[in-house]
Design a protein around this motif. Structure first.
Motif, mmCIF file in Angstrom:
data_model
loop_
_atom_site.group_PDB
_atom_site.id
_atom_site.type_symbol
_atom_site.label_atom_id
_atom_site.label_comp_id
_atom_site.label_asym_id
_atom_site.label_seq_id
_atom_site.Cartn_x
_atom_site.Cartn_y
_atom_site.Cartn_z
ATOM 1 N N GLY A 11 0.789 -1.231 0.000
ATOM 2 C CA GLY A 11 0.000 0.000 0.000
ATOM 3 C C GLY A 11 0.815 1.271 0.000
ATOM 4 O O GLY A 11 0.256 2.360 0.160
ATOM 5 N N ASN A 12 2.122 1.163 -0.195
ATOM 6 C CA ASN A 12 2.966 2.351 -0.166
ATOM 7 C C ASN A 12 3.127 3.015 -1.530
ATOM 8 O O ASN A 12 3.638 4.130 -1.621
ATOM 9 N N LEU A 37 9.658 -0.463 5.575
ATOM 10 C CA LEU A 37 8.992 0.415 6.536
ATOM 11 C C LEU A 37 9.235 1.886 6.211
ATOM 12 O O LEU A 37 8.357 2.728 6.425
ATOM 13 N N GLN A 38 10.419 2.195 5.681
ATOM 14 C CA GLN A 38 10.720 3.584 5.323
ATOM 15 C C GLN A 38 9.756 4.087 4.252
ATOM 16 O O GLN A 38 9.193 5.180 4.371
ATOM 17 N N LYS A 39 9.549 3.291 3.208
ATOM 18 C CA LYS A 39 8.617 3.690 2.156
ATOM 19 C C LYS A 39 7.180 3.709 2.672
ATOM 20 O O LYS A 39 6.371 4.537 2.255
ATOM 21 N N GLY A 40 6.879 2.801 3.594
ATOM 22 C CA GLY A 40 5.557 2.797 4.194
ATOM 23 C C GLY A 40 5.282 4.058 4.985
ATOM 24 O O GLY A 40 4.197 4.642 4.904
ATOM 25 N N GLN A 42 6.718 6.941 4.492
ATOM 26 C CA GLN A 42 6.598 8.036 3.528
ATOM 27 C C GLN A 42 5.184 8.099 2.955
ATOM 28 O O GLN A 42 4.595 9.185 2.821
ATOM 29 N N ALA A 43 4.626 6.930 2.636
ATOM 30 C CA ALA A 43 3.246 6.873 2.144
ATOM 31 C C ALA A 43 2.263 7.342 3.217
ATOM 32 O O ALA A 43 1.297 8.064 2.922
ATOM 33 N N HIS A 44 2.531 6.939 4.457
ATOM 34 C CA HIS A 44 1.717 7.370 5.592
ATOM 35 C C HIS A 44 1.714 8.888 5.700
ATOM 36 O O HIS A 44 0.655 9.523 5.870
ATOM 37 N N THR A 45 2.872 9.493 5.564
ATOM 38 C CA THR A 45 3.008 10.952 5.654
ATOM 39 C C THR A 45 2.211 11.644 4.558
ATOM 40 O O THR A 45 1.549 12.668 4.793
ATOM 41 N N LEU A 46 2.252 11.099 3.347
ATOM 42 C CA LEU A 46 1.504 11.681 2.231
ATOM 43 C C LEU A 46 0.003 11.621 2.477
ATOM 44 O O LEU A 46 -0.730 12.575 2.176
ATOM 45 N N ILE A 47 -0.464 10.519 3.042
ATOM 46 C CA ILE A 47 -1.898 10.392 3.325
ATOM 47 C C ILE A 47 -2.315 11.379 4.408
ATOM 48 O O ILE A 47 -3.364 12.032 4.303
ATOM 49 N N LEU A 48 -1.488 11.522 5.426
ATOM 50 C CA LEU A 48 -1.800 12.474 6.509
ATOM 51 C C LEU A 48 -1.775 13.917 6.023
ATOM 52 O O LEU A 48 -2.506 14.771 6.536
ATOM 53 N N ALA A 49 -0.921 14.201 5.042
ATOM 54 C CA ALA A 49 -0.855 15.557 4.494
ATOM 55 C C ALA A 49 -2.175 15.938 3.821
ATOM 56 O O ALA A 49 -2.560 17.105 3.809
ATOM 57 N N GLU A 50 -2.866 14.955 3.268
ATOM 58 C CA GLU A 50 -4.169 15.190 2.641
ATOM 59 C C GLU A 50 -5.295 15.199 3.655
ATOM 60 O O GLU A 50 -6.299 15.885 3.481
ATOM 61 N N ASN A 51 -5.120 14.397 4.693
ATOM 62 C CA ASN A 51 -6.191 14.216 5.665
ATOM 63 C C ASN A 51 -5.587 13.982 7.037
ATOM 64 O O ASN A 51 -5.136 12.883 7.360
ATOM 65 N N LYS A 52 -5.561 15.010 7.855
ATOM 66 C CA LYS A 52 -4.921 14.932 9.164
ATOM 67 C C LYS A 52 -5.601 13.937 10.095
ATOM 68 O O LYS A 52 -5.001 13.474 11.065
ATOM 69 N N ASP A 57 -1.932 2.784 9.754
ATOM 70 C CA ASP A 57 -0.832 2.099 10.425
ATOM 71 C C ASP A 57 0.103 1.515 9.367
ATOM 72 O O ASP A 57 -0.325 1.163 8.267
ATOM 73 N N VAL A 58 1.365 1.410 9.718
ATOM 74 C CA VAL A 58 2.359 0.799 8.831
ATOM 75 C C VAL A 58 2.929 -0.427 9.533
ATOM 76 O O VAL A 58 3.387 -0.336 10.673
#
Length: 291
Positions: A11-12, A37-40, A42-52, A57-58
């Motif tokens: 899902g990353n 986990l690093q790429k995960g 990064q993907a987590h951060t991008l999703i949070l940037a759109e929706n706080k 979870d990663v």
């Protein structure tokens, strides 16, 4: 999707990431099951940037390592009491010949056997969860695929695309066989297959090689974006009219792009003898027995 728990393998990036974004925006708790986990993160951060308020979870999962699959499953069951949707999305495409840690050809081992084991380990949780689903991502490449039971490891001959097609056919056969077995035992969990058509994210990425810019521009005209490629996955995971066993893909020419629809696989794809042999072989190779 509010309150639902969803696992997306891989899902990353690509269509898995786009599906994760969609589910997170609609209130689901999304678990990104990723090899890196690093790429995960990064993907987590991008999703949070759109929706706080996104609930993401990663967790580490290497589908090319059956011990990792088991450890992930145990860790997930310790943290979560339900699983609404398992999306078997992650895939490896046309690498040089390699073997997994358990001695399987990398594409068959990761794309099919890893997901076969993962689904088996998580099935008790899926069975406990009302209206749960397993969505397995195949590919139009399955159309020219065959299961080479006498050379699954590729040691007596290997062509990257031939083995990719094999793995994607295995995904489709597994999804259909799983649904039949669930129904035969009166289990409400649905198993549905899907494919993304051909999106610009999964082309021309063979190892470290990349395509020329003009080829990428041409592909963007004739193919579809990752967002569109993720729609069959989202449809398979959420459409309430589905009853299990369906195959979802784009509705355009050759099913390469378009809006998600129920697709009819080529005649003869669901060969009962081959499906049973694949199931039995997968149980033997992974050591995971269910249904």
């Amino acid at each position: 999707m509010q309150g639902k728990t969803i696992i997306i393998t891989g899902g990353n990036s690509g269509i898995g990431h786009e599906a994760a974004r969609t589910f997170a925006k609609r209130g689901a708790r999304v678990v990104l099951a990723v090899r890196s986990l690093q790429k995960g993160e990064q993907a987590h951060t991008l999703i949070l940037a759109e929706n706080k308020l996104a609930n993401v979870d990663v967790m580490n999962l290497d589908l090319a390592d059956l011990q990792s699959v088991r450890f992930f499953s145990e860790a997930f069951k310790e943290r979560f009491s339900s699983l609404d949707i398992l999306i078997n999305n992650a895939g490896i495409m046309v690498p040089p010949h390699q073997l997994t840690k358990d001695g399987f050809e990398l594409q068959f081992g990761s794309n099919h056997l890893g997901h076969f084991a993962l689904t088996g380990y998580l099935l008790p949780l899926l069975k406990k969860t009302t209206n749960s689903r397993v969505v397995t991502v195949s590919s139009i490449a399955h159309r020219k695929g065959t299961i080479m039971f006498d050379n699954l490891d590729g040691l007596t001959g290997y062509k990257p695309m031939v083995f990719y097609r094999q793995s994607k056919l295995a995904n489709l056969l597994f999804a259909n066989e799983l649904d039949q077995r669930l129904k035969s035992q009166g289990i409400s969990t649905l198993s549905i297959a899907c494919h993304p058509g051909i999106s610009t994210t999964n082309l021309f990425k063979f190892g470290k090689r990349d395509a020329p810019q003009f080829l990428k521009r041409i592909s963007e005209i004739f193919l579809q974006t990752a967002e569109m490629g993720a729609l069959p996955t989202v449809y398979a995971a959420t459409n309430e009219s589905l009853t299990g066993g369906e195959y979802i893909g784009p509705d355009g020419k050759g099913n390469r792009k378009g809006q998600p629809t129920i697709e009819i696989p080529a005649p003869g794809v669901y060969n009962k003898d081959m499906m049973k042999k694949l199931w039995d072989t997968s149980q033997k190779l992974t050591g995971v027995s269910y249904l």
